[in-house]
Scaffold this active site. Structure first.
Site, short mmCIF file in Angstrom:
data_model
loop_
_atom_site.label_atom_id
_atom_site.label_comp_id
_atom_site.label_asym_id
_atom_site.label_seq_id
_atom_site.Cartn_x
_atom_site.Cartn_y
_atom_site.Cartn_z
N LYS A 62 -73.05 133.81 9.76
CA LYS A 62 -72.67 134.70 10.74
C LYS A 62 -71.56 134.13 11.67
O LYS A 62 -70.58 134.89 12.03
CB LYS A 62 -73.50 135.23 11.59
CG LYS A 62 -74.59 136.32 10.68
CD LYS A 62 -75.99 136.85 11.53
CE LYS A 62 -76.63 137.26 10.41
NZ LYS A 62 -78.24 137.22 11.05
N LEU A 66 -84.50 131.69 6.76
CA LEU A 66 -83.25 132.70 6.89
C LEU A 66 -83.56 133.56 8.08
O LEU A 66 -84.70 133.89 8.39
CB LEU A 66 -83.30 133.78 5.64
CG LEU A 66 -83.15 133.00 4.34
CD1 LEU A 66 -83.26 134.00 2.95
CD2 LEU A 66 -81.54 132.63 4.24
N ASP A 67 -82.31 134.24 8.69
CA ASP A 67 -82.62 134.99 9.90
C ASP A 67 -83.47 136.61 9.51
O ASP A 67 -83.59 136.83 8.34
CB ASP A 67 -81.26 135.66 10.44
CG ASP A 67 -80.37 134.53 10.90
OD1 ASP A 67 -80.94 133.37 11.09
OD2 ASP A 67 -79.02 134.76 10.68
N GLU A 68 -83.97 137.06 10.26
CA GLU A 68 -84.76 137.98 10.13
C GLU A 68 -84.13 139.16 9.36
O GLU A 68 -84.82 139.87 8.69
CB GLU A 68 -85.63 138.65 11.62
CG GLU A 68 -84.53 139.16 12.48
CD GLU A 68 -85.30 139.39 13.69
OE1 GLU A 68 -86.00 138.61 14.28
OE2 GLU A 68 -84.72 140.45 14.53
#
Ligand code: URA
Length: 242
Positions: free
Chosen positions: A192, A106-108
């Site tokens: 996104k 997962l993205d930060e």
């Protein structure tokens, strides 16, 4: 009778350090097995249902580890991080020594459900496109999401660097700015990029479900827990030895 192993090897392969260190902890009475003290590193124990403590902390013997984590924001899904702490710092050290890996990053700034294991076969199966386990995200968008944008996401959006349009498996509006989006793939920044392709912008992203496994309400941000047999069934796996 299941497989038997010497205590020193048990403690070592469960992630408590080098063989020599494990031997010393046993000699120092820092290890108990099935409720009893044992200061002989060579005593063999049946691994089936084995419970032990190391420095007062209780553990079940686990051949492989399977867990879920509620990822907080500002943590990176990598062992070597660049800007933020690693999600692995949220786990007990022995699990990190066992070289657990997260299944799909997962993205930060993304929060939510992440699976972690040291079973290479399980990791491979869960991340294989053939396995097709849906991931569901709660997406808070900058602008209200209208019906035509939802229809677009369901029909498929063209992302740069992708040959064909990509469609969500499902997309439902929860409130003006919030949608639930279910994806079959796990491409880089996929949510996104898909939301950007409908001229909107992700303000907040949380993974709330993988397959039929929901992020439990009682798993606080930053906490982890072992996966249960019923979790495994929800992920489409029934044959794991937990
Ligand atoms: N899609 C994204 O854009 N980011 C994530 O972290 C996961 C899916």
């Amino acid at each position: 009778m299941g497989k038997k192993l010497a205590l020193e090897r048990i403690i070592h392969n469960q992630g408590f350090g080098a063989r020599k260190l494990c031997r010393m902890m046993i000699w120092n009475n820092e290890v108990t097995v099935n409720g009893l003290a044992c200061d002989d590193p060579n005593t063999e124990f049946d691994l089936d249902g084995l419970q032990y403590t190391v420095k007062g902390e209780a553990w079940d013997y686990r051949e492989k580890s399977y867990l879920m984590l509620h990822k907080p924001s500002n943590y990176e899904c990598s062992h070597k991080t660049q800007h933020h702490p690693t999600i692995y710092s949220l786990l007990p050290h022995p699990l990190v020594v066992r070289d657990v890996q997260c299944i799909g990053r997962l993205d930060e700034d993304t929060t939510g459900l992440i699976l972690i294991s040291d079973d290479g076969q399980f990791i491979h199966q869960m991340s294989s496109p053939k396995h097709k386990v849906a991931k569901i995200y709660e997406v808070t968008c900058k602008h209200p999401v209208d019906d035509s944008q939802i229809a677009h996401i369901l029909k498929g959006v063209q992302l740069i660097d992708e040959d064909a349009p990509i469609a969500a498996l499902a997309c439902t509006r929860i409130s003006g700015h919030v949608i639930h989006m279910s994806l079959a793939e796990g491409k880089y920044h996929q949510v996104k990029r898909m939301v950007a392709a409908i001229s909107n912008r992700v303000e907040n992203l949380k993974r709330i479900q993988i397959g039929a496994l929901k992020l439990p309400d009682d798993l606080a941000v930053g906490e982890w827990r072992w996966l249960t047999e019923s979790d495994m069934v929800k992920l489409g796996h029934t044959s794991m030895r937990l």
